[in-house]
Design a protein around this motif. Structure first.
Motif, PDB file in Angstrom:
ATOM      1  N   THR A  14       4.958  11.483   5.337  1.00 18.54           N
ATOM      2  CA  THR A  14       5.512  10.392   5.857  1.00 18.54           C
ATOM      3  C   THR A  14       4.860   8.977   5.558  1.00 18.54           C
ATOM      4  O   THR A  14       5.630   8.077   5.095  1.00 18.54           O
ATOM      5  CB  THR A  14       5.614  10.582   7.441  1.00 18.54           C
ATOM      6  OG1 THR A  14       6.523  11.488   7.785  1.00 18.54           O
ATOM      7  CG2 THR A  14       6.306   9.186   8.111  1.00 18.54           C
ATOM      8  N   ILE A  15       3.556   9.151   5.890  1.00 19.71           N
ATOM      9  CA  ILE A  15       2.774   7.686   5.495  1.00 19.71           C
ATOM     10  C   ILE A  15       2.792   7.638   4.006  1.00 19.71           C
ATOM     11  O   ILE A  15       3.123   6.363   3.694  1.00 19.71           O
ATOM     12  CB  ILE A  15       1.110   8.226   5.871  1.00 19.71           C
ATOM     13  CG1 ILE A  15       1.077   8.088   7.362  1.00 19.71           C
ATOM     14  CG2 ILE A  15       0.255   6.923   5.487  1.00 19.71           C
ATOM     15  CD1 ILE A  15       1.569   7.271   8.178  1.00 19.71           C
ATOM     16  N   ALA A  16       2.783   8.381   3.241  1.00 17.62           N
ATOM     17  CA  ALA A  16       2.660   8.309   1.731  1.00 17.62           C
ATOM     18  C   ALA A  16       3.994   7.755   1.097  1.00 17.62           C
ATOM     19  O   ALA A  16       4.158   6.917   0.502  1.00 17.62           O
ATOM     20  CB  ALA A  16       2.387   9.734   1.040  1.00 17.62           C
ATOM     21  N   THR A  17       4.868   8.206   1.939  1.00 17.36           N
ATOM     22  CA  THR A  17       6.593   7.899   1.389  1.00 17.36           C
ATOM     23  C   THR A  17       6.731   6.255   1.836  1.00 17.36           C
ATOM     24  O   THR A  17       7.377   5.727   1.149  1.00 17.36           O
ATOM     25  CB  THR A  17       7.386   8.826   2.174  1.00 17.36           C
ATOM     26  OG1 THR A  17       7.401   9.885   1.651  1.00 17.36           O
ATOM     27  CG2 THR A  17       8.996   8.317   1.782  1.00 17.36           C
ATOM     28  N   LEU A  18       6.200   6.034   2.956  1.00 15.77           N
ATOM     29  CA  LEU A  18       6.355   4.608   3.253  1.00 15.77           C
ATOM     30  C   LEU A  18       5.662   3.722   2.622  1.00 15.77           C
ATOM     31  O   LEU A  18       6.068   2.763   2.023  1.00 15.77           O
ATOM     32  CB  LEU A  18       6.156   4.490   4.851  1.00 15.77           C
ATOM     33  CG  LEU A  18       6.901   5.285   5.895  1.00 15.77           C
ATOM     34  CD1 LEU A  18       6.443   5.227   7.220  1.00 15.77           C
ATOM     35  CD2 LEU A  18       8.295   4.559   6.143  1.00 15.77           C
ATOM     36  N   GLN A  19       4.277   4.115   2.299  1.00 22.11           N
ATOM     37  CA  GLN A  19       3.458   3.345   1.457  1.00 22.11           C
ATOM     38  C   GLN A  19       4.145   3.044  -0.016  1.00 22.11           C
ATOM     39  O   GLN A  19       3.982   2.047  -0.495  1.00 22.11           O
ATOM     40  CB  GLN A  19       1.937   3.794   1.351  1.00 22.11           C
ATOM     41  CG  GLN A  19       1.315   3.557   2.749  1.00 22.11           C
ATOM     42  CD  GLN A  19      -0.019   4.315   2.723  1.00 22.11           C
ATOM     43  OE1 GLN A  19      -0.282   5.346   2.227  1.00 22.11           O
ATOM     44  NE2 GLN A  19      -0.960   3.673   3.324  1.00 22.11           N
ATOM     45  N   ALA A  20       4.654   4.168  -0.344  1.00 21.40           N
ATOM     46  CA  ALA A  20       5.211   4.093  -1.827  1.00 21.40           C
ATOM     47  C   ALA A  20       6.426   3.176  -2.005  1.00 21.40           C
ATOM     48  O   ALA A  20       6.549   2.889  -2.998  1.00 21.40           O
ATOM     49  CB  ALA A  20       5.568   5.653  -2.245  1.00 21.40           C
ATOM     50  N   ASN A  21       6.887   3.021  -0.663  1.00 20.46           N
ATOM     51  CA  ASN A  21       8.035   2.103  -0.584  1.00 20.46           C
ATOM     52  C   ASN A  21       7.914   0.612  -0.164  1.00 20.46           C
ATOM     53  O   ASN A  21       8.852   0.065  -0.047  1.00 20.46           O
ATOM     54  CB  ASN A  21       9.248   2.678   0.219  1.00 20.46           C
ATOM     55  CG  ASN A  21       9.945   3.935  -0.710  1.00 20.46           C
ATOM     56  OD1 ASN A  21      10.814   3.626  -1.384  1.00 20.46           O
ATOM     57  ND2 ASN A  21       9.335   4.990  -0.439  1.00 20.46           N
ATOM     58  N   GLY A  22       6.399   0.623   0.045  1.00 25.26           N
ATOM     59  CA  GLY A  22       6.109  -0.881   0.560  1.00 25.26           C
ATOM     60  C   GLY A  22       6.214  -1.014   1.965  1.00 25.26           C
ATOM     61  O   GLY A  22       6.275  -2.460   2.230  1.00 25.26           O
ATOM     62  N   TYR A  23       6.425  -0.152   2.941  1.00 29.93           N
ATOM     63  CA  TYR A  23       6.391  -0.266   4.195  1.00 29.93           C
ATOM     64  C   TYR A  23       5.385  -0.197   4.745  1.00 29.93           C
ATOM     65  O   TYR A  23       4.417   0.809   4.573  1.00 29.93           O
ATOM     66  CB  TYR A  23       7.446   0.685   4.666  1.00 29.93           C
ATOM     67  CG  TYR A  23       8.900   0.328   4.257  1.00 29.93           C
ATOM     68  CD1 TYR A  23       9.693  -0.682   5.246  1.00 29.93           C
ATOM     69  CD2 TYR A  23       9.522   0.641   3.163  1.00 29.93           C
ATOM     70  CE1 TYR A  23      10.769  -0.837   4.886  1.00 29.93           C
ATOM     71  CE2 TYR A  23      10.652   0.018   2.598  1.00 29.93           C
ATOM     72  CZ  TYR A  23      11.203  -0.822   3.787  1.00 29.93           C
ATOM     73  OH  TYR A  23      12.567  -1.127   3.271  1.00 29.93           O
ATOM     74  N   PRO A  24       4.968  -0.666   5.977  1.00 28.23           N
ATOM     75  CA  PRO A  24       3.965  -0.714   6.971  1.00 28.23           C
ATOM     76  C   PRO A  24       3.621   0.742   7.658  1.00 28.23           C
ATOM     77  O   PRO A  24       4.644   1.316   8.099  1.00 28.23           O
ATOM     78  CB  PRO A  24       3.956  -1.929   7.971  1.00 28.23           C
ATOM     79  CG  PRO A  24       5.463  -2.033   8.125  1.00 28.23           C
ATOM     80  CD  PRO A  24       5.974  -1.672   6.637  1.00 28.23           C
ATOM     81  N   VAL A  25       2.392   1.080   7.705  1.00 31.71           N
ATOM     82  CA  VAL A  25       2.120   2.399   8.426  1.00 31.71           C
ATOM     83  C   VAL A  25       0.767   2.035   9.445  1.00 31.71           C
ATOM     84  O   VAL A  25       0.375   3.204  10.163  1.00 31.71           O
ATOM     85  CB  VAL A  25       1.728   3.383   7.343  1.00 31.71           C
ATOM     86  CG1 VAL A  25       2.901   3.775   6.412  1.00 31.71           C
ATOM     87  CG2 VAL A  25       0.487   2.959   6.612  1.00 31.71           C
ATOM     88  N   GLU A  26       0.267   1.003   9.451  1.00 32.96           N
ATOM     89  CA  GLU A  26      -1.144   0.794  10.363  1.00 32.96           C
ATOM     90  C   GLU A  26      -0.705   1.082  11.727  1.00 32.96           C
ATOM     91  O   GLU A  26      -1.820   1.430  12.562  1.00 32.96           O
ATOM     92  CB  GLU A  26      -1.590  -0.704  10.234  1.00 32.96           C
ATOM     93  CG  GLU A  26      -1.844  -1.096   8.718  1.00 32.96           C
ATOM     94  CD  GLU A  26      -0.731  -1.247   7.701  1.00 32.96           C
ATOM     95  OE1 GLU A  26       0.309  -1.469   8.301  1.00 32.96           O
ATOM     96  OE2 GLU A  26      -0.914  -1.050   6.485  1.00 32.96           O
TER      97      GLU A  26
END
Length: 152
Positions: A61-73
């Motif tokens: 989930t984290i990797a997918t969000l990051q790959a699409n430029g979305y925050p995960v912090e």
């Protein structure tokens, strides 16, 4: 809920509060929370929670969000909090179960079921497909809420 407790949209009406829920608050609802926080914060405030939270947001989930430029912090796997549920104007149920099975009948009026596939344990391609599905649904929700606010 009183307007003083809700974030506002500039000088306009208070923002709606949206709660995204799924089973474990590990894949779908954290994705929705991240997408909405980046793309729709001007329309609504959101949080996410799980029926039976796993306690961790999945690495994919984290990797997918990051790959699409979305925050995960600020994503965490949490249980549905009574106060958050009460404060929510709209609950988006992505658990795969109908609202009649997972939500009190007195609250059905504020629950919307979204039939979003659970990517838990799947490969990155499935996570990406689910991400795109959720993002499209949030775009539609944002447009609908924007139109409703415009008419108010």
């Amino acid at each position: 809920m009183s307007a003083t407790k809700q974030p506002t949209q500039g000088n306009r009406q208070p923002k709606l509060r949206v709660l995204f829920i799924c089973i474990g608050n590990s894949c779908r609802s954290p994705m929705a929370e991240s997408i909405a926080q980046r793309d729709s914060a001007h329309i609504f405030h959101c949080t996410s929670a799980g029926l039976t939270p796993l306690g961790v947001v999945q690495k994919q989930t984290i990797a997918t969000l990051q790959a699409n430029g979305y925050p995960v912090e600020n994503l965490f796997s949490n249980a549905i909090n009574k106060d958050e549920w009460s404060a929510a104007d709209l609950v988006i149920n992505m658990s795969g179960y109908p609202k009649q099975r997972v939500c009190p009948s007195s609250e059905w009026h504020k629950v919307e079921d979204w039939p979003v596939e659970d990517p838990y344990g799947a490969d990155p391609i499935v996570y990406q497909r689910i991400f795109e599905d959720i993002r499209t649904r949030i775009e539609s929700l944002t447009a609908r809420l924007r139109e409703t606010a415009r008419k108010a």
